[in-house]
Motif scaffolding. Sequence first.
Motif, PDB file in Angstrom:
ATOM      1  N   TYR A  64       0.822  -1.208   0.000  1.00 54.32           N
ATOM      2  CA  TYR A  64       0.000   0.000   0.000  1.00 54.32           C
ATOM      3  C   TYR A  64       0.860   1.264   0.000  1.00 54.32           C
ATOM      4  O   TYR A  64       0.574   2.234  -0.696  1.00 54.32           O
ATOM      5  N   THR A  65       1.925   1.238   0.804  1.00 49.77           N
ATOM      6  CA  THR A  65       2.790   2.419   0.895  1.00 49.77           C
ATOM      7  C   THR A  65       3.862   2.431  -0.168  1.00 49.77           C
ATOM      8  O   THR A  65       4.613   3.409  -0.280  1.00 49.77           O
ATOM      9  N   ARG A  66       4.015   1.350  -0.915  1.00 50.43           N
ATOM     10  CA  ARG A  66       5.025   1.238  -1.965  1.00 50.43           C
ATOM     11  C   ARG A  66       6.405   1.571  -1.402  1.00 50.43           C
ATOM     12  O   ARG A  66       7.128   2.438  -1.894  1.00 50.43           O
ATOM     13  N   HIS A  67       6.750   0.892  -0.304  1.00 52.89           N
ATOM     14  CA  HIS A  67       8.012   1.116   0.388  1.00 52.89           C
ATOM     15  C   HIS A  67       9.194   0.905  -0.558  1.00 52.89           C
ATOM     16  O   HIS A  67       9.283  -0.096  -1.257  1.00 52.89           O
ATOM     17  N   GLY A  68      10.131   1.882  -0.547  1.00 51.83           N
ATOM     18  CA  GLY A  68      11.315   1.792  -1.381  1.00 51.83           C
ATOM     19  C   GLY A  68      11.120   2.348  -2.772  1.00 51.83           C
ATOM     20  O   GLY A  68      12.073   2.478  -3.523  1.00 51.83           O
ATOM     21  N   SER A  69       9.886   2.704  -3.137  1.00 46.34           N
ATOM     22  CA  SER A  69       9.643   3.277  -4.451  1.00 46.34           C
ATOM     23  C   SER A  69       9.387   4.767  -4.290  1.00 46.34           C
ATOM     24  O   SER A  69       9.126   5.255  -3.217  1.00 46.34           O
ATOM     25  N   GLY A  70       9.444   5.531  -5.369  1.00 51.17           N
ATOM     26  CA  GLY A  70       9.205   6.962  -5.325  1.00 51.17           C
ATOM     27  C   GLY A  70      10.099   7.656  -6.319  1.00 51.17           C
ATOM     28  O   GLY A  70      10.752   7.026  -7.165  1.00 51.17           O
ATOM     29  N   ALA A  71      10.115   8.996  -6.224  1.00 51.25           N
ATOM     30  CA  ALA A  71      10.915   9.799  -7.148  1.00 51.25           C
ATOM     31  C   ALA A  71      11.582  10.914  -6.365  1.00 51.25           C
ATOM     32  O   ALA A  71      11.054  11.378  -5.352  1.00 51.25           O
ATOM     33  N   PRO A  72      12.746  11.380  -6.816  1.00 54.14           N
ATOM     34  CA  PRO A  72      13.438  12.463  -6.113  1.00 54.14           C
ATOM     35  C   PRO A  72      12.756  13.810  -6.356  1.00 54.14           C
ATOM     36  O   PRO A  72      12.270  14.085  -7.452  1.00 54.14           O
ATOM     37  N   VAL A  73      12.733  14.641  -5.313  1.00 51.05           N
ATOM     38  CA  VAL A  73      12.174  15.983  -5.446  1.00 51.05           C
ATOM     39  C   VAL A  73      13.137  16.820  -6.279  1.00 51.05           C
ATOM     40  O   VAL A  73      14.347  16.844  -6.005  1.00 51.05           O
ATOM     41  N   PRO A  74      12.662  17.507  -7.309  1.00 49.92           N
ATOM     42  CA  PRO A  74      13.563  18.324  -8.135  1.00 49.92           C
ATOM     43  C   PRO A  74      14.057  19.558  -7.374  1.00 49.92           C
ATOM     44  O   PRO A  74      13.426  20.008  -6.424  1.00 49.92           O
ATOM     45  N   ALA A  75      15.199  20.084  -7.803  1.00 49.15           N
ATOM     46  CA  ALA A  75      15.754  21.309  -7.222  1.00 49.15           C
ATOM     47  C   ALA A  75      15.007  22.499  -7.818  1.00 49.15           C
ATOM     48  O   ALA A  75      15.054  22.742  -9.029  1.00 49.15           O
ATOM     49  N   LEU A  76      14.310  23.246  -6.953  1.00 48.83           N
ATOM     50  CA  LEU A  76      13.437  24.316  -7.425  1.00 48.83           C
ATOM     51  C   LEU A  76      13.892  25.706  -6.993  1.00 48.83           C
ATOM     52  O   LEU A  76      13.399  26.713  -7.519  1.00 48.83           O
ATOM     53  N   LYS A  77      14.827  25.779  -6.035  1.00 48.48           N
ATOM     54  CA  LYS A  77      15.291  27.090  -5.565  1.00 48.48           C
ATOM     55  C   LYS A  77      15.945  27.864  -6.702  1.00 48.48           C
ATOM     56  O   LYS A  77      16.749  27.326  -7.456  1.00 48.48           O
ATOM     57  N   GLY A  78      15.587  29.131  -6.794  1.00 47.21           N
ATOM     58  CA  GLY A  78      16.139  29.979  -7.846  1.00 47.21           C
ATOM     59  C   GLY A  78      15.312  30.005  -9.102  1.00 47.21           C
ATOM     60  O   GLY A  78      15.494  30.884  -9.956  1.00 47.21           O
ATOM     61  N   MET A  79      14.380  29.054  -9.252  1.00 45.66           N
ATOM     62  CA  MET A  79      13.498  29.042 -10.421  1.00 45.66           C
ATOM     63  C   MET A  79      12.411  30.103 -10.262  1.00 45.66           C
ATOM     64  O   MET A  79      12.072  30.527  -9.160  1.00 45.66           O
ATOM     65  N   SER A  80      11.839  30.511 -11.385  1.00 44.47           N
ATOM     66  CA  SER A  80      10.633  31.313 -11.339  1.00 44.47           C
ATOM     67  C   SER A  80       9.480  30.421 -10.905  1.00 44.47           C
ATOM     68  O   SER A  80       9.521  29.194 -11.094  1.00 44.47           O
ATOM     69  N   VAL A  81       8.457  31.003 -10.326  1.00 46.64           N
ATOM     70  CA  VAL A  81       7.351  30.205  -9.814  1.00 46.64           C
ATOM     71  C   VAL A  81       6.643  29.456 -10.948  1.00 46.64           C
ATOM     72  O   VAL A  81       6.210  28.308 -10.770  1.00 46.64           O
ATOM     73  N   ASP A  82       6.556  30.063 -12.130  1.00 47.07           N
ATOM     74  CA  ASP A  82       5.898  29.403 -13.262  1.00 47.07           C
ATOM     75  C   ASP A  82       6.672  28.162 -13.699  1.00 47.07           C
ATOM     76  O   ASP A  82       6.083  27.102 -13.963  1.00 47.07           O
ATOM     77  N   LYS A  83       7.997  28.292 -13.755  1.00 47.55           N
ATOM     78  CA  LYS A  83       8.818  27.153 -14.163  1.00 47.55           C
ATOM     79  C   LYS A  83       8.777  26.054 -13.108  1.00 47.55           C
ATOM     80  O   LYS A  83       8.736  24.854 -13.438  1.00 47.55           O
ATOM     81  N   ALA A  84       8.770  26.427 -11.816  1.00 50.15           N
ATOM     82  CA  ALA A  84       8.715  25.437 -10.744  1.00 50.15           C
ATOM     83  C   ALA A  84       7.406  24.655 -10.785  1.00 50.15           C
ATOM     84  O   ALA A  84       7.385  23.429 -10.635  1.00 50.15           O
TER      85      ALA A  84
END
Length: 287
Positions: A64-84
């Motif tokens: 149910y929790t899909r332990h060990g699976s997922g995706a990395p959070v992208p680096a968003l600092k410095g981006m414009s809000v629209d691009k983020a």
Amino acid sequence: MTSKLRVVKFNSEIFTMFGIETVNEYMDRFWAYLKTNSFRNTFFAALGSVFLLVFIAYLSLDYYTRHGSGAPVPALKGMSVDKAISTLSDQGFGYQIDSVYVPDQPPGTIVEQDPDAGTMVKQNRVIYLTMVTRLAPNVTLPDLSDQNYMEAAATLANYGLKIGDTSTRTDIANHILEVRFAGQVIKPGTKLPKGSRLDLVIGNGIGASEVEIPDFTNQDLDAVKFAIKNGGLRVGTITYQGTITDSSNVVVVSQSPAKTDSTSKTSFGTPINLTVSQAKKTDAPGN
């Protein structure tokens, strides 16, 4: 003694009811049952059922929790809000945006994110973003009139304001004489956007220089006050003659010091004492 006999008799009646003559006989039968194959089979079957249920629950939770699976959070600092936002949407993440004012940062720029970049999270996870607001909050201009340059600079920094151009003017003191914003003189209490640049006019502390004494008689009181302050002098005591019913029609009838044939100059910062009355600016004194 009688009570104990009654208890024993009562217990005997219970055992008799179930076909058991004594307590010892009951215990013997109980221990004998524990040694039977029937009990062992029942016990191990129950124990196995418990382990099986726990194992199934563990596998179900892991699935149910899909332990060990997922995706990395992208680096968003410095981006414009629209691009983020576009980046998060393309990678299957949700988002929630808060704003904060940061001087010297372009409006709409992402300055914080949670979770941090590279953190492994599940799809559809909400990523919390903080962007630079497009509108700076207003702050109130403090009173700088009794402060020198260093004191004024520290005060303005505490209020989130900045110093632009500075200029000096001959004055007996070396404190702040004027504060200007966008070319206009502003007064304490004025609301300004945080981060605004203010121009300062500072006295040079020279008090020995002299200026001409103007003739203020028969002139409007408000105009006289303005001329005195901008002429390197100070407004002294104001004495009112008669009843004043209209403050917009008050004129100067005499001043001290006054310009005479023998006295035409005075030192910077000299107070000018005024006597005023109710009259129109076009009226002659004494009429």
